[in-house]
Design a protein around this motif. Sequence first.
Motif, PDB file in Angstrom:
ATOM      1  N   ARG A 248      55.023  62.577  75.769  1.00 46.56           N
ATOM      2  CA  ARG A 248      53.983  62.570  74.743  1.00 46.56           C
ATOM      3  C   ARG A 248      54.451  63.000  73.358  1.00 46.56           C
ATOM      4  N   PHE A 249      55.759  62.948  73.088  1.00 47.10           N
ATOM      5  CA  PHE A 249      56.227  63.128  71.716  1.00 47.10           C
ATOM      6  C   PHE A 249      55.777  61.933  70.878  1.00 47.10           C
ATOM      7  N   VAL A 250      55.693  60.774  71.535  1.00 48.27           N
ATOM      8  CA  VAL A 250      55.295  59.538  70.883  1.00 48.27           C
ATOM      9  C   VAL A 250      54.096  58.969  71.633  1.00 48.27           C
ATOM     10  N   LEU A 251      53.125  58.460  70.880  1.00 48.93           N
ATOM     11  CA  LEU A 251      51.945  57.827  71.466  1.00 48.93           C
ATOM     12  C   LEU A 251      52.024  56.328  71.210  1.00 48.93           C
ATOM     13  N   VAL A 252      51.501  55.539  72.138  1.00 46.40           N
ATOM     14  CA  VAL A 252      51.517  54.085  72.008  1.00 46.40           C
ATOM     15  C   VAL A 252      50.085  53.589  71.839  1.00 46.40           C
ATOM     16  N   GLU A 253      49.925  52.629  70.936  1.00 46.40           N
ATOM     17  CA  GLU A 253      48.611  52.051  70.659  1.00 46.40           C
ATOM     18  C   GLU A 253      48.714  50.536  70.772  1.00 46.40           C
ATOM     19  N   PRO A 254      47.864  49.915  71.590  1.00 48.96           N
ATOM     20  CA  PRO A 254      47.887  48.454  71.633  1.00 48.96           C
ATOM     21  C   PRO A 254      47.302  47.881  70.338  1.00 48.96           C
TER      22      PRO A 254
ATOM     23  N   ARG B  72      61.707  84.581  71.826  1.00 45.26           N
ATOM     24  CA  ARG B  72      60.832  84.906  70.700  1.00 45.26           C
ATOM     25  C   ARG B  72      59.390  84.574  71.072  1.00 45.26           C
ATOM     26  N   PRO B  73      58.413  85.201  70.421  1.00 45.07           N
ATOM     27  CA  PRO B  73      57.016  84.874  70.719  1.00 45.07           C
ATOM     28  C   PRO B  73      56.674  83.468  70.251  1.00 45.07           C
ATOM     29  N   ALA B  74      55.798  82.813  70.985  1.00 46.22           N
ATOM     30  CA  ALA B  74      55.367  81.450  70.639  1.00 46.22           C
ATOM     31  C   ALA B  74      54.065  81.505  69.863  1.00 46.22           C
ATOM     32  N   PRO B  75      54.007  80.896  68.676  1.00 44.51           N
ATOM     33  CA  PRO B  75      52.769  80.909  67.908  1.00 44.51           C
ATOM     34  C   PRO B  75      51.717  79.928  68.418  1.00 44.51           C
ATOM     35  N   THR B  76      52.115  78.901  69.196  1.00 47.79           N
ATOM     36  CA  THR B  76      51.178  77.877  69.651  1.00 47.79           C
ATOM     37  C   THR B  76      51.222  77.790  71.165  1.00 47.79           C
ATOM     38  N   PRO B  77      50.062  77.836  71.836  1.00 47.14           N
ATOM     39  CA  PRO B  77      50.093  77.688  73.289  1.00 47.14           C
ATOM     40  C   PRO B  77      50.450  76.257  73.703  1.00 47.14           C
ATOM     41  N   VAL B  78      51.145  76.127  74.817  1.00 57.09           N
ATOM     42  CA  VAL B  78      51.560  74.829  75.325  1.00 57.09           C
ATOM     43  C   VAL B  78      50.360  73.963  75.657  1.00 57.09           C
ATOM     44  N   ALA B  79      49.268  74.551  76.062  1.00 59.20           N
ATOM     45  CA  ALA B  79      48.087  73.794  76.460  1.00 59.20           C
ATOM     46  C   ALA B  79      47.590  72.886  75.342  1.00 59.20           C
ATOM     47  N   ALA B  80      47.893  73.197  74.095  1.00 62.64           N
ATOM     48  CA  ALA B  80      47.467  72.367  72.978  1.00 62.64           C
ATOM     49  C   ALA B  80      48.238  71.050  72.918  1.00 62.64           C
ATOM     50  N   CYS B  81      49.305  70.934  73.674  1.00 64.88           N
ATOM     51  CA  CYS B  81      50.142  69.732  73.624  1.00 64.88           C
ATOM     52  C   CYS B  81      49.744  68.831  74.729  1.00 64.88           C
TER      53      CYS B  81
ATOM     54  N   ARG C 267      64.904  67.525  77.822  1.00 69.46           N
ATOM     55  CA  ARG C 267      65.585  66.330  78.355  1.00 69.46           C
ATOM     56  C   ARG C 267      65.296  65.114  77.482  1.00 69.46           C
ATOM     57  N   ALA C 268      64.045  64.968  77.066  1.00 74.49           N
ATOM     58  CA  ALA C 268      63.674  63.813  76.246  1.00 74.49           C
ATOM     59  C   ALA C 268      64.421  63.803  74.918  1.00 74.49           C
ATOM     60  N   LEU C 269      64.722  64.964  74.399  1.00 72.69           N
ATOM     61  CA  LEU C 269      65.419  65.044  73.115  1.00 72.69           C
ATOM     62  C   LEU C 269      66.922  65.283  73.277  1.00 72.69           C
ATOM     63  N   ALA C 270      67.419  65.082  74.481  1.00 73.17           N
ATOM     64  CA  ALA C 270      68.846  65.298  74.743  1.00 73.17           C
ATOM     65  C   ALA C 270      69.675  64.068  74.421  1.00 73.17           C
ATOM     66  N   ASP C 271      69.131  63.171  73.641  1.00 78.20           N
ATOM     67  CA  ASP C 271      69.831  61.951  73.244  1.00 78.20           C
ATOM     68  C   ASP C 271      69.668  61.787  71.729  1.00 78.20           C
TER      69      ASP C 271
ATOM     70  N   HIS D  55      52.162  49.507  69.159  1.00 80.97           N
ATOM     71  CA  HIS D  55      52.666  50.288  68.036  1.00 80.97           C
ATOM     72  C   HIS D  55      52.837  51.724  68.493  1.00 80.97           C
ATOM     73  N   TYR D  56      53.838  52.372  67.938  1.00 83.45           N
ATOM     74  CA  TYR D  56      54.195  53.733  68.327  1.00 83.45           C
ATOM     75  C   TYR D  56      54.030  54.647  67.138  1.00 83.45           C
ATOM     76  N   ARG D  57      53.531  55.858  67.437  1.00 81.13           N
ATOM     77  CA  ARG D  57      53.383  56.864  66.388  1.00 81.13           C
ATOM     78  C   ARG D  57      53.730  58.221  66.966  1.00 81.13           C
ATOM     79  N   ILE D  58      54.067  59.112  66.079  1.00 80.56           N
ATOM     80  CA  ILE D  58      54.421  60.463  66.498  1.00 80.56           C
ATOM     81  C   ILE D  58      53.151  61.184  66.962  1.00 80.56           C
ATOM     82  N   ASN D  59      53.284  62.010  67.958  1.00 77.37           N
ATOM     83  CA  ASN D  59      52.181  62.847  68.423  1.00 77.37           C
ATOM     84  C   ASN D  59      52.349  64.198  67.731  1.00 77.37           C
ATOM     85  N   ASP D  60      51.664  64.378  66.623  1.00 71.82           N
ATOM     86  CA  ASP D  60      51.825  65.586  65.823  1.00 71.82           C
ATOM     87  C   ASP D  60      51.564  66.859  66.622  1.00 71.82           C
ATOM     88  N   ALA D  61      50.592  66.841  67.507  1.00 69.38           N
ATOM     89  CA  ALA D  61      50.265  68.041  68.291  1.00 69.38           C
ATOM     90  C   ALA D  61      51.433  68.443  69.186  1.00 69.38           C
ATOM     91  N   CYS D  62      52.011  67.477  69.877  1.00 72.49           N
ATOM     92  CA  CYS D  62      53.104  67.781  70.802  1.00 72.49           C
ATOM     93  C   CYS D  62      54.365  68.197  70.047  1.00 72.49           C
TER      94      CYS D  62
END
Length: 113
Positions: free
Chosen positions: A71-77, A104-113, A23-27, A83-90
């Motif tokens: 959490r695709f993007v993180l905010v830092e005061p 297809r099989p997932a190489p990374t578990p969701v819990a890491a995000c 949904r977040a990337l549906a725009d 300021h906004y930066r990409i959340n590389d893990a997510c």
Amino acid sequence: MEGVAVGDLFDRATAETYASWFRALADATRVQIVEYLARQARPMSVGEIVAAVGLAQSTVSQHLKILTEVRFVLVEPVGTARHYRINDACVGCFPSAADVVMGRPAPTPVAAC
């Protein structure tokens, strides 16, 4: 054609997490913002992002709010600014989510995000 057994489905929490990402990337603007922040690889002010995407500050801020909620993007005061930066893990997990949804099989578990 055989049906899918309930045990073959991933759990509801994982499905809800993946759905929120999709949904977040549906725009198109949010996809552009994520791609831009990923390429810049540094925290950026809203003004810098506004200049890059060419939309009003209020519109960009609304898109950033949605992207930070998943959490695709993180905010830092930074002083009184944010300021906004990409959340590389997510973002690194997202292709895995798409793979899982497509069977297809997932190489990374969701819990890491």
